[in-house]
Each structure stands twice: as structure tokens, then as C-alpha cells.
Scaffold this motif. Structure first.
Motif, PDB file in Angstrom:
ATOM      1  N   ILE A 159      39.518 -53.916  14.906  1.00 37.81           N
ATOM      2  CA  ILE A 159      40.736 -53.370  14.788  1.00 37.81           C
ATOM      3  C   ILE A 159      41.727 -54.284  15.654  1.00 37.81           C
ATOM      4  CG2 ILE A 159      42.265 -51.228  15.329  1.00 37.81           C
ATOM      5  CD1 ILE A 159      39.693 -49.843  15.112  1.00 37.81           C
ATOM      6  N   LYS A 160      42.901 -54.676  14.718  1.00 35.44           N
ATOM      7  CA  LYS A 160      44.004 -55.545  15.538  1.00 35.44           C
ATOM      8  C   LYS A 160      45.173 -54.598  15.956  1.00 35.44           C
ATOM      9  CE  LYS A 160      47.005 -59.443  14.348  1.00 35.44           C
ATOM     10  NZ  LYS A 160      46.985 -60.429  13.429  1.00 35.44           N
ATOM     11  N   SER A 161      45.522 -53.428  15.088  1.00 37.93           N
ATOM     12  CA  SER A 161      46.493 -52.476  15.397  1.00 37.93           C
ATOM     13  C   SER A 161      46.174 -51.324  14.779  1.00 37.93           C
ATOM     14  CB  SER A 161      47.825 -53.189  14.884  1.00 37.93           C
ATOM     15  OG  SER A 161      47.726 -53.100  13.629  1.00 37.93           O
ATOM     16  N   ILE A 162      46.777 -50.087  15.177  1.00 42.47           N
ATOM     17  CA  ILE A 162      46.507 -48.800  14.511  1.00 42.47           C
ATOM     18  C   ILE A 162      48.221 -48.012  14.370  1.00 42.47           C
ATOM     19  CG2 ILE A 162      45.464 -46.472  14.701  1.00 42.47           C
ATOM     20  CD1 ILE A 162      43.531 -47.778  16.326  1.00 42.47           C
ATOM     21  N   ASP A 163      48.348 -47.821  13.257  1.00 41.27           N
ATOM     22  CA  ASP A 163      49.718 -47.037  12.867  1.00 41.27           C
ATOM     23  C   ASP A 163      49.472 -45.890  12.201  1.00 41.27           C
ATOM     24  OD1 ASP A 163      51.284 -49.028  14.250  1.00 41.27           O
ATOM     25  OD2 ASP A 163      50.925 -50.444  12.521  1.00 41.27           O
ATOM     26  N   THR A 164      50.476 -45.265  11.743  1.00 41.10           N
ATOM     27  CA  THR A 164      50.721 -43.822  10.997  1.00 41.10           C
ATOM     28  C   THR A 164      51.668 -44.194  10.041  1.00 41.10           C
ATOM     29  OG1 THR A 164      49.738 -42.557  13.078  1.00 41.10           O
ATOM     30  CG2 THR A 164      50.971 -41.625  11.079  1.00 41.10           C
ATOM     31  N   ASP A 165      51.293 -43.906   8.809  1.00 45.40           N
ATOM     32  CA  ASP A 165      52.214 -44.249   7.567  1.00 45.40           C
ATOM     33  C   ASP A 165      53.110 -42.769   7.474  1.00 45.40           C
ATOM     34  OD1 ASP A 165      50.964 -42.303   6.234  1.00 45.40           O
ATOM     35  OD2 ASP A 165      50.161 -43.699   4.755  1.00 45.40           O
ATOM     36  N   GLN A 166      54.180 -43.007   6.445  1.00 47.80           N
ATOM     37  CA  GLN A 166      54.970 -42.005   6.375  1.00 47.80           C
ATOM     38  C   GLN A 166      54.240 -40.296   5.762  1.00 47.80           C
ATOM     39  OE1 GLN A 166      54.762 -44.571   4.639  1.00 47.80           O
ATOM     40  NE2 GLN A 166      54.667 -44.240   2.358  1.00 47.80           N
ATOM     41  N   ASN A 167      53.117 -40.782   5.456  1.00 48.03           N
ATOM     42  CA  ASN A 167      52.362 -39.545   4.985  1.00 48.03           C
ATOM     43  C   ASN A 167      51.364 -38.947   6.284  1.00 48.03           C
ATOM     44  OD1 ASN A 167      53.449 -39.314   2.500  1.00 48.03           O
ATOM     45  ND2 ASN A 167      51.761 -40.780   1.807  1.00 48.03           N
ATOM     46  N   ASN A 168      51.661 -39.391   7.424  1.00 50.29           N
ATOM     47  CA  ASN A 168      50.887 -39.030   8.549  1.00 50.29           C
ATOM     48  C   ASN A 168      49.312 -39.422   8.411  1.00 50.29           C
ATOM     49  OD1 ASN A 168      52.998 -38.161  10.258  1.00 50.29           O
ATOM     50  ND2 ASN A 168      52.828 -36.199   9.266  1.00 50.29           N
ATOM     51  N   GLN A 169      49.072 -40.506   7.651  1.00 53.99           N
ATOM     52  CA  GLN A 169      47.790 -41.014   7.206  1.00 53.99           C
ATOM     53  C   GLN A 169      47.628 -42.353   8.368  1.00 53.99           C
ATOM     54  OE1 GLN A 169      48.143 -41.694   3.446  1.00 53.99           O
ATOM     55  NE2 GLN A 169      46.802 -39.966   2.788  1.00 53.99           N
ATOM     56  N   ILE A 170      46.340 -42.136   8.997  1.00 54.38           N
ATOM     57  CA  ILE A 170      46.145 -43.381   9.930  1.00 54.38           C
ATOM     58  C   ILE A 170      45.867 -44.617   9.039  1.00 54.38           C
ATOM     59  CG2 ILE A 170      44.538 -44.352  11.613  1.00 54.38           C
ATOM     60  CD1 ILE A 170      44.183 -41.277  12.575  1.00 54.38           C
ATOM     61  N   VAL A 171      46.590 -45.780   9.525  1.00 57.75           N
ATOM     62  CA  VAL A 171      46.354 -47.221   8.935  1.00 57.75           C
ATOM     63  C   VAL A 171      45.710 -48.035  10.205  1.00 57.75           C
ATOM     64  CG1 VAL A 171      47.563 -48.945   7.706  1.00 57.75           C
ATOM     65  CG2 VAL A 171      48.254 -46.341   7.484  1.00 57.75           C
ATOM     66  N   ALA A 172      44.757 -48.700   9.939  1.00 56.12           N
ATOM     67  CA  ALA A 172      44.050 -49.591  10.769  1.00 56.12           C
ATOM     68  C   ALA A 172      44.118 -50.726  10.253  1.00 56.12           C
ATOM     69  CB  ALA A 172      42.711 -49.185  11.271  1.00 56.12           C
ATOM     70  N   LEU A 173      44.464 -52.056  11.018  1.00 56.52           N
ATOM     71  CA  LEU A 173      44.620 -53.307  10.454  1.00 56.52           C
ATOM     72  C   LEU A 173      43.462 -54.022  11.027  1.00 56.52           C
ATOM     73  CD1 LEU A 173      46.085 -55.630   8.980  1.00 56.52           C
ATOM     74  CD2 LEU A 173      47.416 -56.012  10.934  1.00 56.52           C
ATOM     75  N   LEU A 174      42.440 -54.604  10.130  1.00 53.10           N
ATOM     76  CA  LEU A 174      41.275 -55.345  10.585  1.00 53.10           C
ATOM     77  C   LEU A 174      41.534 -56.805  10.722  1.00 53.10           C
ATOM     78  CD1 LEU A 174      38.523 -53.753   8.661  1.00 53.10           C
ATOM     79  CD2 LEU A 174      39.262 -53.283  10.894  1.00 53.10           C
ATOM     80  N   LYS A 175      41.403 -57.542  11.795  1.00 59.02           N
ATOM     81  CA  LYS A 175      41.423 -59.115  11.967  1.00 59.02           C
ATOM     82  C   LYS A 175      40.820 -59.695  10.924  1.00 59.02           C
ATOM     83  CE  LYS A 175      42.017 -58.689  16.976  1.00 59.02           C
ATOM     84  NZ  LYS A 175      41.625 -59.134  18.080  1.00 59.02           N
ATOM     85  N   SER A 176      41.345 -60.809  10.536  1.00 57.38           N
ATOM     86  CA  SER A 176      40.594 -61.856   9.811  1.00 57.38           C
ATOM     87  C   SER A 176      40.751 -63.176  10.495  1.00 57.38           C
ATOM     88  CB  SER A 176      41.233 -62.110   8.348  1.00 57.38           C
ATOM     89  OG  SER A 176      42.641 -62.893   8.484  1.00 57.38           O
ATOM     90  N   ASN A 177      40.068 -64.335  10.018  1.00 51.64           N
ATOM     91  CA  ASN A 177      40.171 -65.613  10.595  1.00 51.64           C
ATOM     92  C   ASN A 177      41.557 -66.296  10.685  1.00 51.64           C
ATOM     93  OD1 ASN A 177      37.511 -65.516  10.927  1.00 51.64           O
ATOM     94  ND2 ASN A 177      36.982 -66.553   8.912  1.00 51.64           N
ATOM     95  N   ASN A 178      42.542 -65.938   9.777  1.00 54.64           N
ATOM     96  CA  ASN A 178      43.711 -66.145   9.783  1.00 54.64           C
ATOM     97  C   ASN A 178      44.429 -64.890  10.642  1.00 54.64           C
ATOM     98  OD1 ASN A 178      46.488 -66.521   9.012  1.00 54.64           O
ATOM     99  ND2 ASN A 178      46.180 -67.128   6.963  1.00 54.64           N
ATOM    100  N   ASP A 179      45.201 -65.738  11.764  1.00 57.98           N
ATOM    101  CA  ASP A 179      45.711 -64.690  12.488  1.00 57.98           C
ATOM    102  C   ASP A 179      46.990 -63.836  11.911  1.00 57.98           C
ATOM    103  OD1 ASP A 179      44.038 -65.151  14.890  1.00 57.98           O
ATOM    104  OD2 ASP A 179      45.423 -66.878  15.393  1.00 57.98           O
ATOM    105  N   GLU A 180      47.616 -64.702  10.921  1.00 54.46           N
ATOM    106  CA  GLU A 180      48.753 -63.878  10.303  1.00 54.46           C
ATOM    107  C   GLU A 180      48.364 -62.831   9.366  1.00 54.46           C
ATOM    108  OE1 GLU A 180      51.828 -66.455   8.713  1.00 54.46           O
ATOM    109  OE2 GLU A 180      50.747 -68.308   9.805  1.00 54.46           O
ATOM    110  N   LEU A 181      47.078 -62.661   8.974  1.00 53.70           N
ATOM    111  CA  LEU A 181      46.493 -61.810   7.934  1.00 53.70           C
ATOM    112  C   LEU A 181      45.512 -60.968   8.240  1.00 53.70           C
ATOM    113  CD1 LEU A 181      46.246 -63.960   5.049  1.00 53.70           C
ATOM    114  CD2 LEU A 181      47.854 -62.150   5.126  1.00 53.70           C
ATOM    115  N   GLY A 182      45.155 -59.750   7.725  1.00 56.62           N
ATOM    116  CA  GLY A 182      44.186 -58.794   8.009  1.00 56.62           C
ATOM    117  C   GLY A 182      43.801 -57.988   6.795  1.00 56.62           C
ATOM    118  N   VAL A 183      43.176 -57.050   6.950  1.00 55.13           N
ATOM    119  CA  VAL A 183      43.085 -55.832   5.853  1.00 55.13           C
ATOM    120  C   VAL A 183      43.566 -54.583   6.407  1.00 55.13           C
ATOM    121  CG1 VAL A 183      41.329 -54.721   4.585  1.00 55.13           C
ATOM    122  CG2 VAL A 183      40.788 -56.921   5.210  1.00 55.13           C
TER     123      VAL A 183
END
Length: 155
Positions: A79-103
Motif C-alpha cells: 500500500i502506497k496510500s489510503i484515501d476515501t472517495d466521495q462515496n465514503n469508500q476506502i481507496v488503497a493505492l498499491l505500488k508498482s515498479n514505476n514510481d509514478e503509477l500503481g493500482v
């Protein structure tokens, strides 16, 4: 009222009834239960990002079925970051090899509770469906993350 006007009115009423019936059918159609479907593949976040950046057509052929609906997949990563969207749903960003990108993994209202204890740096395995692949937007000159939705934590 003449016959032509009556026919036009009858055709209009029939059209409205057919359209309304179809709209009700679509609205009340059961949603796909992603978490109870067997996963097509288990993949690292980096690999998913790389596949979409390398060949989007091939990646779509692999992760979408013949009707264009995403297959259920399991994505693993840190996990690179964790946020909450406008619907109060958790959004986790998973790291990739490319530092600018993730899932970007968006949880549902039902699965938010399972994701509430996640922390940046944790290893995470989620099950969900591909909404869009990673790509480079030439107009904005920036990379866009791959997006997985209807996620839940896989234990």
C-alpha cells in the motif's frame, strides 16, 4: 379524433411502455457478486500496470470477457496510500515498479469494514474487477493508475 392521430397516439403509448419496462428490467437486474466468483488470476500490481502500459489491447483481451465485462482478479502489492472517495469508500493505492503509477483499489460500502485497519506499507491482496488499465495521457503528460473496483481484502 381521426384514425391517423389515434394510431400515432397508440404507437407512442406502446413505445413508452416498452421503454419503461426495459428501464425497470435494467434497474432491478441483480448486481454481480464479485466476491463469490472464483478469481481468473492472481497478479502483482506491478505486473498488471506493466501489461497495460506495454500492450493495452492484449491486456484487455486477457482481463475482459467477450462481452467487455471484467474478469474477477486478485491483485497483490504494498500500500502506497489510503484515501476515501466521495462515496465514503476506502481507496488503497498499491505500488508498482514505476514510481509514478500503481493500482487504485476501491472498496465497496460492504467491504469498507474489512479495509478499515489497513496502513500504508502493509502488504495487501484484494479481489475485484478491472475498471481501467494504467496508461499515459499524452495531452496531460501524466500517467494514470490502473483502477480495480468492487474490492475486498483477501485473507
Amino acid at each position: 379524433m381521426n384514425k391517423t392521430l389515434k394510431r400515432i397516439l397508440l404507437v407512442g403509448v406502446i413505445g413508452v411502455l416498452i421503454g419503461g419496462s426495459y428501464a425497470a428490467y435494467i434497474y432491478f437486474m441483480p448486481h454481480r457478486d464479485v466476491q463469490n466468483i472464483e478469481a481468473f488470476v492472481e497478479i502483482e500490481a506491478s505486473q498488471l500496470v506493466d501489461e497495460y502500459l506495454t500492450d493495452v489491447i492484449s491486456a484487455n483481451e486477457k482481463y475482459l470477457d467477450s462481452e467487455g465485462e471484467s474478469k474477477v482478479i486478485i491483485v497483490k502489492g504494498v500500500i502506497k496510500s489510503i484515501d476515501t472517495d466521495q462515496n465514503n469508500q476506502i481507496v488503497a493505492l498499491l505500488k508498482s515498479n514505476n514510481d509514478e503509477l500503481g493500482v487504485s483499489c476501491t472498496f465497496t460500502a460492504e467491504s469498507n469494514q474489512n479495509a478499515s485497519s489497513l496502513k500504508v506499507g502493509d502488504n495487501l491482496k484484494v479481489k475485484g474487477v478491472v475498471r481501467s488499465g494504467a496508461e499515459y495521457d499524452e495531452d496531460l503528460e501524466l500517467y494514470e493508475d490502473a483502477i480495480i473496483e468492487k474490492c475486498d481484502v483477501v485473507k
